[in-house]
Write an enzyme that holds these catalytic residues in place. Structure first.
Site, mmCIF file in Angstrom:
data_model
loop_
_atom_site.group_PDB
_atom_site.id
_atom_site.type_symbol
_atom_site.label_atom_id
_atom_site.label_comp_id
_atom_site.label_asym_id
_atom_site.label_seq_id
_atom_site.Cartn_x
_atom_site.Cartn_y
_atom_site.Cartn_z
ATOM 1 N N HIS A 277 -3.860 5.825 3.451
ATOM 2 C CA HIS A 277 -4.602 4.633 3.040
ATOM 3 C C HIS A 277 -4.009 3.363 3.626
ATOM 4 O O HIS A 277 -4.718 2.508 4.167
ATOM 5 C CB HIS A 277 -4.627 4.564 1.513
ATOM 6 C CG HIS A 277 -5.485 3.476 0.958
ATOM 7 N ND1 HIS A 277 -5.018 2.197 0.732
ATOM 8 C CD2 HIS A 277 -6.787 3.474 0.563
ATOM 9 C CE1 HIS A 277 -5.989 1.460 0.224
ATOM 10 N NE2 HIS A 277 -7.070 2.207 0.109
ATOM 11 N N ASP B 260 0.833 -1.196 0.000
ATOM 12 C CA ASP B 260 0.000 0.000 0.000
ATOM 13 C C ASP B 260 0.870 1.248 0.000
ATOM 14 O O ASP B 260 1.983 1.236 -0.535
ATOM 15 C CB ASP B 260 -0.934 -0.039 1.220
ATOM 16 C CG ASP B 260 -2.308 0.512 0.918
ATOM 17 O OD1 ASP B 260 -2.403 1.736 0.719
ATOM 18 O OD2 ASP B 260 -3.279 -0.263 0.878
ATOM 19 N N SER C 72 -11.276 -1.406 -0.649
ATOM 20 C CA SER C 72 -10.006 -1.507 0.082
ATOM 21 C C SER C 72 -10.261 -1.887 1.529
ATOM 22 O O SER C 72 -9.587 -2.750 2.099
ATOM 23 C CB SER C 72 -9.265 -0.174 0.038
ATOM 24 O OG SER C 72 -8.834 0.150 -1.246
#
Length: 848
Positions: free
Chosen positions: A232, A202, A398
């Site tokens: 994120h 990520d 996600s």
């Protein structure tokens, strides 16, 4: 992947880095960029060039410091290893050397790959500065040592929304929604950790509430920093594995060993070649440590509008074959997932999204490539320390993938040798079916990690209880691998031995190795569920009195809404090779629900407890006729789907026992609703079909004043009972309007629909409605006291009628249900028009 060569070669003796997301053309004009790929496609010569339509995205802007900037094409290419051996090319780097001497073009090696495929990621610069790479691509096309090449496109991430921080530990709604607080790790109890390695590919991870054991920045460039400046990666890692330490928040697999692999830039974008480099590294780690369970979370992807595998897909597939579990977000484009990389990797676990109310997310990609669902809207998790720490909310698949990564880690902690296919099978078997509003052919099941209060106990009826055969031992081992207790009973044991085992068990499983003459009727009247392989025992269980034998491997499903089969559709490969099978023939139990068939006969069928058999009355407990049996059956040939179906069959049968232990079972709940409108209680004259919608009372079912027999309808709206909930009790409570004492016998059925429409006024409206197969009779005691609303005015148990409706595929919580009453005699109850506060009341007790 061999040692990464993030090279500043002698050709470019300067440093550079990627500014992902720029998509300048490869040629002087933007139109030329698209023409570059179309030239090969139109000529039919695109052969080695995969995903030509993505060529415009392969243009990269490179910073070269004092030497100025340039635009280069970024490619991934794979070698033909057989041709290299034939030409005695011993070192792969020599394949690229010839391209470095092409006068016009300069080549920079970025990454070298060896596990997913043999090849490189490269930059190519046009020294003329016009960005025309046609000649270079033609050279690749003609090179026998190049098997394929494709654009190095970008992947990207969703956006987030920040919220306030908190100083006490929080169990996010999404973790609780999938059973985290009742998992074996007990998310939220402030202690413990999950000893599994979780790799998060990520934007990086930056938070002290995550146990990061390794950090690597896989991006090529001079600056190495695995910190998270986007947020994120930290958010995803927190969902999956935030530490259970009475501070911050807690994840699904608290304290899992997190490997922070930064593959995305701080704007949430990156070249796919970088992601492949990380996958290669993980594959190498697995090959070096084959007994170490590994889960990879990839909450990233790109809609490439193609089902053809990319280099990334091939690298992931090879890593899965090495034994690594990959959990991948389905994507947020609201398109079929089979055209999204890497979501369309067949053996990965692809995850879609739903919201707080269990509704499929409108943004979630969908279709049969989505394996399972998890929360993905308004999900609370950690904020990167570089962004202030604390917590924030994000939406997207996600987040959904992170929940399933945590669930996979929980499973692997207790089953460290499980294969990726076995992990998916286990997650599906433990999942719960409640998500609504999904696209066609899309999963409706949510991941579930909660545990039952005690393990399920299976009574395995075998041919030799003291020395079971290899096949019976294999079944025992399989059941124990699912966490079940197994009691092996010799098929020829006494009735008292059988009864003792039945009293200790949740379900009985009759192996095909046993003898029907030995088993006899010892299980016929057992109150627990019974699953049967032995085809000669169908008579004793009163399921069918004849059989049709065959050898087959794939079962055609005729009912995909039942708990046993709802994870599948169409057909299912039960075995990896043809096995002895049989179907049901002759006289078949009238209450049997057929779920699947072989080519020659119905073969998988179920009887609900209380359903009609063909010879012994009502079934004493749930019954499952399995679609296989015969002396040559090899239970080890079950596929992952076959094992999932068998496990769900066992759990369904057990859930009908007196002490159900199926994991998702929750505490009993009660729902009540009165008739809420004057149009929702109606009377129809059976002789002429006239409808009466405004009566001040309800006559069940003869109106003595008007000398007519009628059909009575009652519609109850907004029934907050989930689909497939288990109805334990149901009744309608009436209040006496007039005194009646004559013999009255009525029958209750429901309208056969998952959402009953409002009653109409056309003739015969009620009798034209289809009704359920299930019914309940009521011989009503005299009503002698006006205004009474006690047990004499309460119907018998209507659970079988209500159950048939809530098991329908078109039933959803909040729908309406209509009950129809027919029969003879007269009892007069209050109606909505007579007294709305005393109108008929529907009462439902259920577990879910």
């Amino acid at each position: 992947m061999k040692a990464l060569r993030n090279l500043s070669l002698s050709l470019f003796a300067v440093s550079f880095f990627v500014l992902s997301g720029c998509t300048d053309s490869f040629m002087p004009s933007g139109e030329g960029a698209e023409n570059l790929g179309s030239q090969f496609v139109a000529s039919g010569a695109e052969g080695k060039l995969r995903h030509a339509h993505l060529l415009p995205t392969a243009n990269k802007f490179l910073s070269r410091g004092k030497d100025g900037d340039l635009t280069a094409m970024s490619l991934i290419l794979g070698f033909d290893t057989a041709e290299m051996e034939a030409q005695k090319v011993l070192e792969r780097y020599k394949v690229l050397e010839r391209y470095k001497v092409i006068e016009r073009y300069k080549v920079i090696e970025r990454y070298e790959y060896e596990y997913g495929f043999d090849g490189y990621a490269i930059y190519v610069e046009d020294s003329l500065g016009v960005g025309d790479y046609t000649s270079f691509l033609s050279e690749l096309m003609a090179d026998p040592l190049i098997s394929w090449f494709e654009p190095d496109f970008s992947v990207s991430l969703p956006e987030s929304e920040a919220v306030s921080t908190t100083s006490t530990q929080v169990v996010p709604w999404s973790v609780a929604a999938i059973g985290g607080q009742s998992s074996w790790a007990v998310s939220g109890d402030g202690q413990g950790s999950v000893p599994v390695d979780l790799y998060v590919l990520d934007t990086g991870i930056s938070h002290a509430d995550i146990d990061v054991v390794e950090s690597i920045d896989f991006r090529d460039g001079d600056i190495v920093d695995a910190s998270d400046y986007d947020g994120h990666g930290t958010h995803v890692a927190g969902i999956a594995a935030a530490i259970d330490d009475q501070d911050g928040l807690v994840g699904v697999a608290p304290g899992a060993r997190v490997h922070n692999f930064k593959v995305l830039n701080d704007d949430g974008k990156a070249d796919v070649s970088i992601v492949i480099a990380a996958v290669e590294y993980i594959t190498g780690q697995k090959l070096a440590n084959p007994s170490t369970p590994m889960v990879v979370n990839m909450s990233l992807g790109e809609n490439i509008d193609s089902e053809t595998y990319t280099a990334l897909d091939e690298a992931i597939e090879a890593s899965i074959q090495a034994g690594v579990v990959y959990v991948i977000s389905a994507g947020n484009q609201a398109v079929p997932a089979h055209k999204v990389t890497p979501a369309h990797v067949t053996d990965a676990i692809t995850v879609g999204s739903y919201d707080l109310l269990g509704r499929f997310s409108s943004f979630s990609n969908h279709g049969p490539f989505v394996d399972i669902l998890a929360p993905g809207e308004d999900v609370l998790s950690l904020t990167a320390a570089t962004n202030g720490g604390g917590m924030e909310r994000m939406d997207g698949t996600s987040m959904s993938a992170a929940h399933v990564s945590g669930a996979a880690a929980l499973y692997l902690a207790q089953h460290p040798s499980a294969t990726p296919a076995q992990v998916l099978s286990a997650l599906l078997a433990d999942s719960k079916n409640f998500v609504t509003g999904q696209q066609p052919s899309t999963a409706t099941r949510s991941v579930w990690v909660g545990e039952s209060s005690s393990p399920l106990t299976v009574m395995l009826v075998a041919s030799n209880g003291d020395a079971p055969t290899a096949q019976d031992l294999a079944k025992k081992t399989l059941f124990e691998s699912w966490g079940y207790n197994v009691i092996v009973v010799d098929d020829g044991a006494s009735s008292s031995t059988y009864n003792s085992a039945i009293a200790q068990s949740d379900v009985a499983y009759v192996s095909e190795e046993s003898s029907s003459s030995n088993v006899g009727t010892k299980l016929t009247y057992a109150g627990i569920g019974v699953l049967n392989e032995e085809m000669q025992l169908t008579d004793e269980l009163s399921i069918s009195n004849n059989r049709v034998t065959s050898y087959e491997s794939s079962l055609s499903l005729s009912n995909a809404t039942h708990y046993i089969t709802e994870s599948f559709s169409g057909s299912i490969a039960l075995f990896d090779a043809a096995q002895p099978t049989f179907g049901m023939g002759g006289t078949v139990a009238s209450g049997l629900t057929v779920l699947g068939s072989w080519s020659n006969a119905p073969s998988l069928g179920v009887l609900e407890a209380g359903a009609a058999t063909y010879g012994i009355g009502a079934a004493a407990g749930r019954r499952v006729q399995l679609p296989f049996g015969g002396n040559d059956l090899d239970i080890n040939a079950l596929t992952a789907d076959g094992a999932t179906l068998l496990r769900r069959a066992i759990e369904w049968a057990a859930d009908g026992a007196s002490s159900p232990t199926q994991a998702p079972a929750l505490q009993s709940q009660t729902f009540e609703r009165r008739i809420a409108s004057g149009n929702d209680d109606a009377e129809q004259d059976l002789s002429d079909g006239d409808m009466y919608m405004d009566s001040s009372d309800l006559e069940l079912v003869e109106d003595g004043n008007k000398d007519r027999t009628q059909l009575v309808g009652m519609r109850f709206t907004n029934i907050d009972v989930p689909r497939n909930a288990t109805i334990t009790n149901a009744y309608i409570q009436f209040k006496v309007d007039e005194l009646d004492s004559g013999t009255t016998n009525v029958t209750f059925r429901a309208e056969d629909t998952g959402n009953a429409a409002a009653f109409g006024t056309s003739d015969y409206y009620l009798s034209n409605r289809g009704t359920t197969a299930a019914s309940a009779q009521w011989l009503i005691d005299p009503w002698t006291t006006s205004g009474q609303a006690g047990s004499d005015q309460r119907t018998p148990n209507l659970s079988s009628v209500i159950q048939e409706i809530v098991n329908r595929g078109d039933w959803n919580s909040g729908n309406a249900m209509a009950i129809l009453v027919s029969g003879s005699g007269e009892r007069t109850a209050e109606s909505y028009e007579g007294n709305s506060a005393e109108a008929p009341l529907l009462h439902i007790d259920y577990v879910y």
